[in-house]
Design a protein around this motif. Structure first.
Motif, mmCIF file in Angstrom:
data_model
loop_
_atom_site.group_PDB
_atom_site.id
_atom_site.type_symbol
_atom_site.label_atom_id
_atom_site.label_comp_id
_atom_site.label_asym_id
_atom_site.label_seq_id
_atom_site.Cartn_x
_atom_site.Cartn_y
_atom_site.Cartn_z
ATOM 1 N N ALA A 276 1.020 -1.126 -0.001
ATOM 2 C CA ALA A 276 0.142 0.041 0.170
ATOM 3 C C ALA A 276 0.771 1.441 0.254
ATOM 4 O O ALA A 276 2.044 1.138 0.357
ATOM 5 C CB ALA A 276 -0.954 0.086 1.196
ATOM 6 N N PHE A 277 0.138 2.278 -0.486
ATOM 7 C CA PHE A 277 0.753 3.601 -0.109
ATOM 8 C C PHE A 277 -0.333 4.791 0.295
ATOM 9 O O PHE A 277 -1.324 4.635 0.062
ATOM 10 C CB PHE A 277 1.322 4.242 -1.565
ATOM 11 N N TYR A 278 0.415 5.533 1.264
ATOM 12 C CA TYR A 278 -0.497 6.574 1.909
ATOM 13 C C TYR A 278 0.154 7.876 2.089
ATOM 14 O O TYR A 278 1.332 8.062 2.886
ATOM 15 C CB TYR A 278 -1.025 5.907 3.308
ATOM 16 N N ASN A 279 -0.215 8.994 1.730
ATOM 17 C CA ASN A 279 -0.018 10.336 1.815
ATOM 18 C C ASN A 279 -0.571 10.712 3.210
ATOM 19 O O ASN A 279 -1.778 10.622 3.535
ATOM 20 C CB ASN A 279 -0.353 11.210 0.849
ATOM 21 N N LEU A 280 0.281 10.910 4.337
ATOM 22 C CA LEU A 280 -0.124 11.061 5.607
ATOM 23 C C LEU A 280 -0.478 12.637 6.102
ATOM 24 O O LEU A 280 -0.954 12.804 7.205
ATOM 25 C CB LEU A 280 0.897 10.679 6.497
ATOM 26 N N GLU A 281 -0.484 13.389 4.811
ATOM 27 C CA GLU A 281 -0.699 14.899 4.974
ATOM 28 C C GLU A 281 -0.400 15.528 6.269
ATOM 29 O O GLU A 281 -0.994 15.472 7.175
ATOM 30 C CB GLU A 281 -2.120 14.972 4.832
ATOM 31 N N ASN A 282 0.867 15.997 5.827
ATOM 32 C CA ASN A 282 1.609 16.805 7.006
ATOM 33 C C ASN A 282 1.478 16.033 8.422
ATOM 34 O O ASN A 282 1.392 16.612 9.710
ATOM 35 C CB ASN A 282 0.748 17.991 7.404
ATOM 36 N N GLY B 290 4.450 2.248 1.743
ATOM 37 C CA GLY B 290 5.148 3.430 1.277
ATOM 38 C C GLY B 290 4.282 4.814 1.975
ATOM 39 O O GLY B 290 3.014 4.800 1.932
ATOM 40 N N VAL B 291 4.968 5.848 2.318
ATOM 41 C CA VAL B 291 4.241 7.027 2.927
ATOM 42 C C VAL B 291 5.070 8.354 2.446
ATOM 43 O O VAL B 291 6.242 8.169 2.096
ATOM 44 C CB VAL B 291 4.472 7.092 4.564
ATOM 45 N N ALA B 292 4.194 9.238 2.349
ATOM 46 C CA ALA B 292 4.549 10.598 2.193
ATOM 47 C C ALA B 292 4.186 11.743 3.021
ATOM 48 O O ALA B 292 3.190 11.375 3.772
ATOM 49 C CB ALA B 292 4.034 11.063 0.461
ATOM 50 N N GLU B 293 4.868 12.991 3.174
ATOM 51 C CA GLU B 293 4.412 14.092 4.048
ATOM 52 C C GLU B 293 4.641 13.739 5.460
ATOM 53 O O GLU B 293 3.964 13.988 6.376
ATOM 54 C CB GLU B 293 2.868 14.490 3.749
ATOM 55 N N VAL B 294 5.916 13.153 5.658
ATOM 56 C CA VAL B 294 6.361 12.830 7.076
ATOM 57 C C VAL B 294 7.669 13.771 7.136
ATOM 58 O O VAL B 294 8.326 14.016 6.231
ATOM 59 C CB VAL B 294 6.644 11.597 7.342
ATOM 60 N N LYS C 225 10.663 -7.958 -9.966
ATOM 61 C CA LYS C 225 9.573 -7.447 -9.703
ATOM 62 C C LYS C 225 9.764 -6.384 -8.805
ATOM 63 O O LYS C 225 10.412 -6.065 -7.722
ATOM 64 C CB LYS C 225 8.959 -8.462 -8.637
ATOM 65 N N ILE C 226 9.291 -5.076 -9.370
ATOM 66 C CA ILE C 226 9.539 -3.768 -8.948
ATOM 67 C C ILE C 226 8.169 -3.064 -8.960
ATOM 68 O O ILE C 226 7.491 -3.000 -9.798
ATOM 69 C CB ILE C 226 10.385 -2.807 -10.135
ATOM 70 N N PHE C 227 8.140 -2.378 -7.793
ATOM 71 C CA PHE C 227 6.784 -1.449 -7.411
ATOM 72 C C PHE C 227 7.351 -0.045 -7.475
ATOM 73 O O PHE C 227 8.362 0.285 -6.682
ATOM 74 C CB PHE C 227 6.107 -2.091 -6.007
ATOM 75 N N THR C 228 6.700 0.782 -8.253
ATOM 76 C CA THR C 228 6.888 2.295 -7.944
ATOM 77 C C THR C 228 5.657 3.022 -7.342
ATOM 78 O O THR C 228 4.509 2.801 -8.150
ATOM 79 C CB THR C 228 7.529 2.763 -9.155
ATOM 80 N N MET C 229 5.552 3.348 -6.325
ATOM 81 C CA MET C 229 4.475 3.867 -5.664
ATOM 82 C C MET C 229 4.638 5.315 -5.191
ATOM 83 O O MET C 229 5.628 5.924 -5.121
ATOM 84 C CB MET C 229 3.867 3.157 -4.518
ATOM 85 N N GLY C 230 3.389 6.038 -4.997
ATOM 86 C CA GLY C 230 3.659 7.494 -4.505
ATOM 87 C C GLY C 230 2.388 8.422 -4.887
ATOM 88 O O GLY C 230 1.676 8.256 -5.485
ATOM 89 N N HIS D 165 -5.528 12.643 1.135
ATOM 90 C CA HIS D 165 -5.583 11.496 0.171
ATOM 91 C C HIS D 165 -6.180 10.172 0.914
ATOM 92 O O HIS D 165 -6.128 9.943 2.093
ATOM 93 C CB HIS D 165 -4.251 11.127 -0.152
ATOM 94 N N PHE D 166 -6.967 9.311 0.074
ATOM 95 C CA PHE D 166 -7.027 7.959 0.685
ATOM 96 C C PHE D 166 -5.939 7.136 0.057
ATOM 97 O O PHE D 166 -5.299 7.296 -0.866
ATOM 98 C CB PHE D 166 -8.254 7.425 -0.176
ATOM 99 N N PRO D 167 -5.661 6.113 0.914
ATOM 100 C CA PRO D 167 -4.612 5.145 0.444
ATOM 101 C C PRO D 167 -5.219 4.355 -0.493
ATOM 102 O O PRO D 167 -6.184 3.714 -0.637
ATOM 103 C CB PRO D 167 -4.353 4.524 1.784
#
Length: 365
Positions: A35-41, A91-95, A241-246, A353-355
């Protein structure tokens, strides 16, 4: 008000396993969620003089509430009647930093999952970074590396005249001396998923601040860097086997994804060394990860290489994809009814964002 088609992906699990178990071969399958999740700030409580973090300095109470909200979602992503485990790789973003991720995995809702953390500080003006959480029981990292995105003001389309200027707290700030735009690094994590080698890249591409068309070349440059990383892995092993996420700040039909990455939305069109993007089909059905002006888009994508589409289930293969959007994550009243229940420093919600997630399956002998 905004209406969103929410597909009951998990409800098909029971039927899938019933069919498998009743077959002549009596086959059984293991399932993992990626999974991927933008954790928003997801910021902390400290004012860092080296970062532009003034708008998101939480009180201790609000910080703990934000952590609880993020942990609640992560603990449930991908779970259902036949799958009760949270993502094995997220994967996570905005941390803001590594510490907030370490605090997150210690939350009581996630503590028993025993998540490890991969994180690099990026040069982003606001101090927001990307990272990974992984369940140590199932995934063992063997290497990880960050790749800086070298872009300048010259990468923007100065001739473009956008009718709509995108209001975004994530600005593409230009260094007045070097003209460089400091943005998030791309992180490559390689490791063993239950003994099988996998590669994961997490991204947060430059925003649409200043207009989608004007800023598009910045995301095209990010996609080019992403493709370079993928190509280098495939040069070593064409069956990698490659995953690109974000959070790509572009949807599956934008130039950065369709042309630069070359991601396909139809499994039949994916050739060896090619990439498949399940978000394309979902967006066509009205399923997205974020909304703007009553329209859904799908920025939070998980794209992967062709070997994961093969139908030999003796190793991990792609099964299907979804967006995790339970009612408690959705604004229930007011102007933004139906939108993701977003976050602010004074009133922590969840995320704008929803994951997104995918299921991997493998036959159990």
């Amino acid at each position: 008000m905004l209406k969103m088609k929410i597909k009951p992906y998990l409800t098909l699990l029971l039927g899938f396993f019933s069919l498998a178990i009743s077959s002549a071969q009596d086959k059984k399958f293991a399932v993992h969620t990626i999974a991927f999740y933008n954790l928003e700030n997801l910021f902390d409580t400290i004012n860092d003089p080296n970062k532009n973090d003034e708008d998101f300095i939480y009180t201790k109470e609000n910080y703990n509430k934000k952590l609880n909200n993020m942990a609640k979602v992560i603990a449930q992503i991908g779970t259902g009647e036949n799958q009760n485990n949270s993502p094995v790789v997220l994967g996570v973003a905005e941390v803001e930093n590594r510490k907030v991720l370490e605090d997150l995995v210690k939350n009581p809702q996630l503590k028993d999952k025993n998540y490890g953390v991969v994180h690099f500080d990026s040069p982003d003006n606001r101090g927001i970074d990307c990272g990974f959480l992984y369940q140590k029981k199932h995934f063992t990292p063997t290497s990880f590396k960050n790749y800086p995105l070298m872009i300048t003001e010259d990468n923007t389309d100065k001739k473009s005249k956008d009718k709509e200027k995108v209001d975004d707290t994530d600005d593409n700030v230009v260094d007045t001396k070097t003209k460089r735009i400091y943005t998030r690094d791309q992180i490559l994590m390689t490791g063993l998923l239950d003994g099988e080698e996998m590669h994961f890249i997490v991204n947060h591409w430059p925003s649409r601040r200043g207009g989608e068309r004007r800023s598009s070349p910045l995301r095209e440059a990010a996609a080019a860097l992403n493709k370079k990383i993928i190509d280098s892995l495939q040069a070593i092993n064409p069956n990698a086997k490659i995953f690109t996420m974000g959070d790509l700040n572009d949807g599956p039909f934008n130039k950065s994804v369709k042309e630069v990455l070359g991601a396909k939305g139809d499994e039949k069109e994916v050739k060896p060394l090619g990439l498949y993007n399940p978000a394309e089909k979902m967006l066509k059905k009205g399923i997205g990860t974020l909304a703007h002006r009553d329209a859904w888009d799908f920025f939070d994508q998980i794209i992967f290489t062709e070997p994961l589409l093969r139908k030999d289930y003796t190793s991990w293969r792609y099964w299907k994809a979804g967006v995790y959007n339970k009612p408690f994550m959705i604004q229930q009243t007011g102007q933004y009814k139906g939108y993701a229940l977003r976050n602010s420093s004074t009133e922590p919600g969840f995320s704008d964002h929803f994951p997104s997630y995918i299921y991997l399956i493998k036959e159990i002998k």
